[in-house]
Design an enzyme around this catalytic site. Sequence first.
Site, PDB file in Angstrom:
ATOM      1  N   ASP A   1      -1.327  -2.890   7.497  1.00 54.37           N
ATOM      2  CA  ASP A   1      -1.231  -1.185   7.434  1.00 54.37           C
ATOM      3  C   ASP A   1      -2.112  -0.621   8.814  1.00 54.37           C
ATOM      4  OD1 ASP A   1      -3.841  -1.917   6.660  1.00 54.37           O
ATOM      5  OD2 ASP A   1      -3.763  -0.614   4.779  1.00 54.37           O
ATOM      6  N   SER A   2      -2.850  -1.602   9.355  1.00 60.06           N
ATOM      7  CA  SER A   2      -3.501  -1.128  10.873  1.00 60.06           C
ATOM      8  C   SER A   2      -2.086  -0.860  11.664  1.00 60.06           C
ATOM      9  CB  SER A   2      -4.079  -2.357  11.379  1.00 60.06           C
ATOM     10  OG  SER A   2      -3.316  -3.607  11.291  1.00 60.06           O
TER      11      SER A   2
ATOM     12  N   GLU B   1      -5.729  -4.730  -1.133  1.00 62.52           N
ATOM     13  CA  GLU B   1      -7.263  -4.342  -1.070  1.00 62.52           C
ATOM     14  C   GLU B   1      -7.885  -3.974  -2.684  1.00 62.52           C
ATOM     15  OE1 GLU B   1      -7.070  -2.325   3.332  1.00 62.52           O
ATOM     16  OE2 GLU B   1      -8.211  -1.171   1.690  1.00 62.52           O
TER      17      GLU B   1
ATOM     18  N   GLU C   1     -14.048  -8.732   5.061  1.00 60.43           N
ATOM     19  CA  GLU C   1     -14.085  -7.833   6.209  1.00 60.43           C
ATOM     20  C   GLU C   1     -15.442  -7.039   6.064  1.00 60.43           C
ATOM     21  OE1 GLU C   1     -11.816  -4.191   8.476  1.00 60.43           O
ATOM     22  OE2 GLU C   1     -10.803  -5.129   6.861  1.00 60.43           O
TER      23      GLU C   1
END
Length: 284
Positions: A64-65, A135, A201
């Site tokens: 989704d970056s 996520e 992350e």
Amino acid sequence: MNTTPKTPEAGNALYGGVTNRRVTIRDLARAKQRGERWPMLTAYDALTSRIFDDAGIPVLLVGDSAANVVYGYESTVPITMDELVPLTAAVARSTKRALVVSDLPFGAYQGSPQQALEAASRFMKEGGAQAVKLEGGRAVAPQVELLVSAGVPVMGHVGLTPQSVNTLGGYRVQGRGEAAEELLKDAKELERAGAFSVVLEAVPADLAAEVTRQLSIPTIGIGAGAGTDAQVLVWQDMAGLSPRVAKFVKTYANLADTLRDAASEYADEVVNGAFPAEEHTYKS
């Protein structure tokens, strides 16, 4: 205990190993057992995906970056399935070896496990993804369980979760101090729910190494030190296209300058009449 990674036998290595098929989640599990590290990169289009596939990158993430590097949004929150599914399809169509994983965007799975299944179905049926990523930790365990039971491989993601940037108070390191135990619990719950791997992350390196030691599934670090089973970077960050990058990014090329120089040279040649030259011109 000896923690030195084993050297994979010739021909069996996940990264660079010769294969005429897609990498599978079983291959990733076996790499973990062998102590073999492997790379993952993001991908969003056919041309670069084919290059990364040819280079032997075993896992490509349609992240989704893309919200930032493709569509120009300030965060990953605005991107939609309608924007992300076509990018996934382009990556899947242009690769032969890499396992293609697609992010489920914000709002596509948080509501319920059934919502998550409907979203994942689109990415697999329309986009051709072989797995999805979402996520969150314990809060999304029911979603992971349903997806896996329905035949959808799931990659988890804990630590800094960009879709939750507004509740996290910005892009900050996660898992420091007392929060370390909570992050470990989240990772373990994702494993219990059936996730085949988990992204860590922006977490302290010692915590990431401990999570990696305690999980039987592969961990994928991004800003999590060298103790994880794999590493991932946004390819535009890695290749020097992004104007700003995080501390954890290493830039392996400077494509921004290369493209800028090429565009300037092209423009100059058009203006002064040097292009197109005779060799670029058809004859009657």
